[in-house]
Design an enzyme around this catalytic site. Sequence first.
Site, PDB file in Angstrom:
ATOM      1  N   ASP A   1       1.433  -4.708   3.658  1.00 52.15           N
ATOM      2  CA  ASP A   1       1.936  -3.424   3.162  1.00 52.15           C
ATOM      3  C   ASP A   1       2.304  -2.525   4.340  1.00 52.15           C
ATOM      4  OD1 ASP A   1       2.520  -1.161   1.709  1.00 52.15           O
ATOM      5  OD2 ASP A   1       0.486  -0.827   0.977  1.00 52.15           O
TER       6      ASP A   1
ATOM      7  N   MET B   1      -5.621   5.194  -2.255  1.00 50.94           N
ATOM      8  CA  MET B   1      -5.890   5.820  -0.952  1.00 50.94           C
ATOM      9  C   MET B   1      -6.567   7.149  -1.263  1.00 50.94           C
ATOM     10  SD  MET B   1      -2.345   4.878   0.982  1.00 50.94           S
ATOM     11  CE  MET B   1      -1.427   4.486  -0.490  1.00 50.94           C
TER      12      MET B   1
ATOM     13  N   HIS C   1      -2.878   0.810  -5.474  1.00 50.55           N
ATOM     14  CA  HIS C   1      -3.456   0.965  -4.136  1.00 50.55           C
ATOM     15  C   HIS C   1      -4.064   2.365  -4.046  1.00 50.55           C
ATOM     16  CE1 HIS C   1      -2.364   1.120   0.490  1.00 50.55           C
ATOM     17  NE2 HIS C   1      -3.655   1.245   0.262  1.00 50.55           N
TER      18      HIS C   1
ATOM     19  N   ASP D   1       1.167   3.575  -5.094  1.00 51.67           N
ATOM     20  CA  ASP D   1       0.334   4.185  -4.050  1.00 51.67           C
ATOM     21  C   ASP D   1      -0.239   5.501  -4.554  1.00 51.67           C
ATOM     22  OD1 ASP D   1       0.680   2.360  -1.748  1.00 51.67           O
ATOM     23  OD2 ASP D   1       2.793   2.868  -2.018  1.00 51.67           O
TER      24      ASP D   1
ATOM     25  N   HIS E   1       3.967  -2.023  -7.214  1.00 55.25           N
ATOM     26  CA  HIS E   1       2.922  -1.470  -6.341  1.00 55.25           C
ATOM     27  C   HIS E   1       2.947   0.059  -6.445  1.00 55.25           C
ATOM     28  CE1 HIS E   1       0.256  -1.620  -2.802  1.00 55.25           C
ATOM     29  NE2 HIS E   1       0.934  -0.575  -2.336  1.00 55.25           N
TER      30      HIS E   1
ATOM     31  N   SER F   1       7.195  -1.037  -3.823  1.00 52.51           N
ATOM     32  CA  SER F   1       6.358   0.170  -3.759  1.00 52.51           C
ATOM     33  C   SER F   1       7.134   1.330  -4.374  1.00 52.51           C
ATOM     34  CB  SER F   1       6.008   0.476  -2.304  1.00 52.51           C
ATOM     35  OG  SER F   1       5.449   1.768  -2.233  1.00 52.51           O
TER      36      SER F   1
ATOM     37  N   MET G   1      -2.464   8.674  -3.793  1.00 54.91           N
ATOM     38  CA  MET G   1      -2.949   9.369  -2.586  1.00 54.91           C
ATOM     39  C   MET G   1      -3.487  10.744  -2.963  1.00 54.91           C
ATOM     40  SD  MET G   1      -0.014   8.250   0.103  1.00 54.91           S
ATOM     41  CE  MET G   1       1.459   8.547  -0.825  1.00 54.91           C
TER      42      MET G   1
ATOM     43  N   MET H   1      -2.756  -3.645   5.950  1.00 59.88           N
ATOM     44  CA  MET H   1      -1.829  -2.555   6.261  1.00 59.88           C
ATOM     45  C   MET H   1      -1.143  -2.828   7.602  1.00 59.88           C
ATOM     46  SD  MET H   1      -2.170  -0.659   3.614  1.00 59.88           S
ATOM     47  CE  MET H   1      -0.932   0.519   4.155  1.00 59.88           C
TER      48      MET H   1
HETATM   49  C1  DX5 Z   1       1.929   3.307   2.732  1.00 58.44           C
HETATM   50  C2  DX5 Z   1       1.995   2.628   1.397  1.00 58.44           C
HETATM   51  C3  DX5 Z   1       3.082   1.623   1.243  1.00 58.44           C
HETATM   52  C4  DX5 Z   1       4.479   2.145   1.466  1.00 58.44           C
HETATM   53  C5  DX5 Z   1       5.409   0.986   1.692  1.00 58.44           C
HETATM   54  O1  DX5 Z   1       0.789   4.079   2.749  1.00 58.44           O
HETATM   55  O2  DX5 Z   1       0.769   1.948   1.148  1.00 58.44           O
HETATM   56  O3  DX5 Z   1       2.961   0.949  -0.008  1.00 58.44           O
HETATM   57  O4  DX5 Z   1       4.941   2.920   0.408  1.00 58.44           O
HETATM   58  O5  DX5 Z   1       6.674   1.459   2.025  1.00 58.44           O
HETATM   59  P1  DX5 Z   1       7.524   0.794   3.211  1.00 58.44           P
HETATM   60  O6  DX5 Z   1       7.785  -0.615   2.828  1.00 58.44           O
HETATM   61  O7  DX5 Z   1       8.758   1.644   3.264  1.00 58.44           O
HETATM   62  O8  DX5 Z   1       6.702   0.902   4.468  1.00 58.44           O
HETATM   63 ZN    ZN Z   2       0.539   0.645  -0.630  1.00 56.44          ZN
END
Ligand code: DX5
Ligand code: ZN
Length: 233
Positions: free
Chosen positions: A186, A81, A79, A48, A46, A21, A50, A150
Amino acid sequence: MLSEYKYWRNIMNRQINIRPSILCANHGSLADEIKSVTQAGADYIHIDVMDGSFVPNFGCGSEIIKTVKAHTHLPLDVHLMIVKPERYIHFFREMGADVIYIHPEACENAADTLTKIRSAGAAPGIAINPGTYVEQVLNLLPLCDHVLAMTVEPGFGGQAFMPEMLGKLEELGLLARKHGFRLCVDGGISVDNIKKTALCGVTDFVVGNALFKSADYAKTIVALRTVCGLAMA
Ligand code: DX5
Ligand code: ZN
């Protein structure tokens, strides 16, 4: 649907995918971080995304995706969000997204959004929040190539893995076998807890802090794979 034979062949071949990530990388040297995890043996990157609305944080917009794309040949696991992700499917596909996850509760029509992702040429997936029951998303699972379970509340890296999610992972592990999607976890995954998730049938793992805070990325990825391999043997 994946045949029984193919399912077990995958397990025997230890088709374990590690998906770093990038949210948890050192963004002061992002290009080097991407190159390092690529060389260290990661399978996807990956990302994220947001919007400060669906989750109380901002992260990984188009500039970050461009940087990731420029420094790796690995597939991009995006991903989303964000609220109403259906508005941006073509945008992210054009940025190079290979897998696109949506949160069903963020969409006007989640099934249509998954179809839209597939028609855009990406692999569709849903992300399932800790508070969402499998029954609530059952109708969407046959439309998915990837399912992201999640194991923390979405929004931030570095949170603790929620062990109470293991029952749901087991349920999803059986459904992954039935429908043929890849089951990915995740949130808070590390060498210490990855085995418990692999025993539930999880084959794919997003890893943030446990990888980027480690001294040697290649060694950490090998350690994660080894523990999973033993769990699947
Ligand atoms: C949380 C994200 C994850 C996060 C994972 O909202 O979707 O991808 O960055 O990081 P770790 O492994 O540190 O929980
Ligand atoms: Zn994620």
